[in-house]
Design an enzyme around this catalytic site. Sequence first.
Site, PDB file in Angstrom:
ATOM      1  N   GLU A 149       0.818  -1.202   0.000  1.00 30.77           N
ATOM      2  CA  GLU A 149       0.000   0.000   0.000  1.00 30.77           C
ATOM      3  C   GLU A 149       0.858   1.261   0.000  1.00 30.77           C
ATOM      4  OE1 GLU A 149      -4.079  -1.560   2.156  1.00 30.77           O
ATOM      5  OE2 GLU A 149      -2.478  -0.796   3.446  1.00 30.77           O
TER       6      GLU A 149
ATOM      7  N   CYS B 270       3.369   8.585   1.084  1.00 33.73           N
ATOM      8  CA  CYS B 270       3.921   7.582   2.009  1.00 33.73           C
ATOM      9  C   CYS B 270       4.151   6.296   1.217  1.00 33.73           C
ATOM     10  CB  CYS B 270       2.934   7.357   3.153  1.00 33.73           C
ATOM     11  SG  CYS B 270       3.487   6.167   4.392  1.00 33.73           S
TER      12      CYS B 270
ATOM     13  N   CYS C 136       6.516  -6.693   7.091  1.00 34.53           N
ATOM     14  CA  CYS C 136       7.606  -6.165   7.914  1.00 34.53           C
ATOM     15  C   CYS C 136       8.023  -7.212   8.919  1.00 34.53           C
ATOM     16  CB  CYS C 136       7.170  -4.891   8.637  1.00 34.53           C
ATOM     17  SG  CYS C 136       8.497  -4.103   9.584  1.00 34.53           S
TER      18      CYS C 136
ATOM     19  N   CYS D 228       6.547  -4.582  15.401  1.00 32.01           N
ATOM     20  CA  CYS D 228       6.128  -3.648  16.454  1.00 32.01           C
ATOM     21  C   CYS D 228       4.678  -3.948  16.837  1.00 32.01           C
ATOM     22  CB  CYS D 228       6.251  -2.211  15.965  1.00 32.01           C
ATOM     23  SG  CYS D 228       7.946  -1.718  15.570  1.00 32.01           S
TER      24      CYS D 228
ATOM     25  N   CYS E 202       1.596  -1.903  15.238  1.00 37.77           N
ATOM     26  CA  CYS E 202       1.570  -1.706  13.783  1.00 37.77           C
ATOM     27  C   CYS E 202       0.898  -2.899  13.112  1.00 37.77           C
ATOM     28  CB  CYS E 202       2.998  -1.539  13.261  1.00 37.77           C
ATOM     29  SG  CYS E 202       3.109  -1.375  11.470  1.00 37.77           S
TER      30      CYS E 202
ATOM     31  N   CYS F  93      -1.533   6.268  10.082  1.00 34.85           N
ATOM     32  CA  CYS F  93      -0.269   5.709  10.554  1.00 34.85           C
ATOM     33  C   CYS F  93      -0.489   4.398  11.304  1.00 34.85           C
ATOM     34  CB  CYS F  93       0.412   6.729  11.474  1.00 34.85           C
ATOM     35  SG  CYS F  93       2.039   6.218  12.025  1.00 34.85           S
TER      36      CYS F  93
END
Length: 388
Positions: free
Chosen positions: A91, A104, A111, A115, A118, A344
């Site tokens: 994305e 962005c 990933c 975290c 996220c 975010c």
Amino acid sequence: MTTNLLEFDLEGLAVFCEGLGEKRFRATQLFRWIHQRGAADFEHMSDLAKSLRQKLLSHAHVAPLPLISQHISADGTIKWLFDVGDGNAIESVFIPEDDRGTLCISSQAGCAVGCRFCSTGHQGFSRNLTTGEILAQLWFAEHFLRQHVKTDERVISNVVMMGMGEPLQNYSALVPALRAMLDDHGYGLSRRRVTVSTSGVVPMIERLSGDCPVALAVSLHAPFDALRDNLVPLNRKYPLDELMQACIGYLAHAPRDFITFEYCMLDGVNDQPEHASALIDLVQRHARQGLRCKFNLIPFNPFPASGLLRSPQTRVQAFAKQLQEAGLVTTVRKTRGDDIDAACGQLAGDVKDRTQVQSRMAEQRTLNWVPLSAVTFSEPRHDTKPKN
């Protein structure tokens, strides 16, 4: 098999053209056609010699990413989902504002950092993107938006490597992409307006300062190691003291005279007055060694798998005031695109997880946060493994 020319910065494209027996200035012409004009058809590149266009037809192509979907938020934010093959999708998000247009960009399919706050990290990791896949997001967005607003002027003024993935864990593909963004024959972006966001890959921060210094944002999210170990697992390898030293070293080369620290506000986890005091202590200790920074407090965007909640707005404002009263420049990020899951921490795409991260993270959801009374701030931690 032909070569995707989006894989090259200008120097790489010059080497490619020399391999075709062409002068280096032809690479500049070609680079401008691709990135400034958004051209993908060599036949339309009218100032290129016909002989070169014939060579390019046989040896090269410009490969956009297939677009799966587009969603437009009520606030004008646009989210695109791109197919990167083998069942993976990434994305990208465009955020329009009065004085800028920010894109962005993702650097990985998924990933591996994991975290807790996220959604990309909860999805796991499939693979690194290539330079061409990173640049294709900017290539598509810039020229799509120009057509949409009917202008030949640049629409995207800022790029943030804050999409899916940890950019500094895909370093070899990242740096040529950054160079193409900065090149006056490409997108001509200012180093101050291109930001790499990292969870703290210390050796790569040091390398980036020499190879291609741009603005740096560090995902901090905790004022001491015991808490950050749980929120940002990479901290176990590169603890806060090492991260702060890397930030200080980066400032000697950075286009801005400060590092931005991103701090996601999590209800009851990292948002208490004691956490703000510990954060102030962390910064002030390292400020004596040259650290200059500003804080960007980010309202958490909840998703069910996280087991976390957003801090109340009153607590976020009180936290910001405490930092500001201590002399730390602090802003609270305005949430954009949350109605289309483009805010975010919400980017998740669709990846084939090779890391079984969801099962590992599920085991952490019931962990007890380390109380502040158990934390010592005066000495850096020395229990990390030797780095490769």
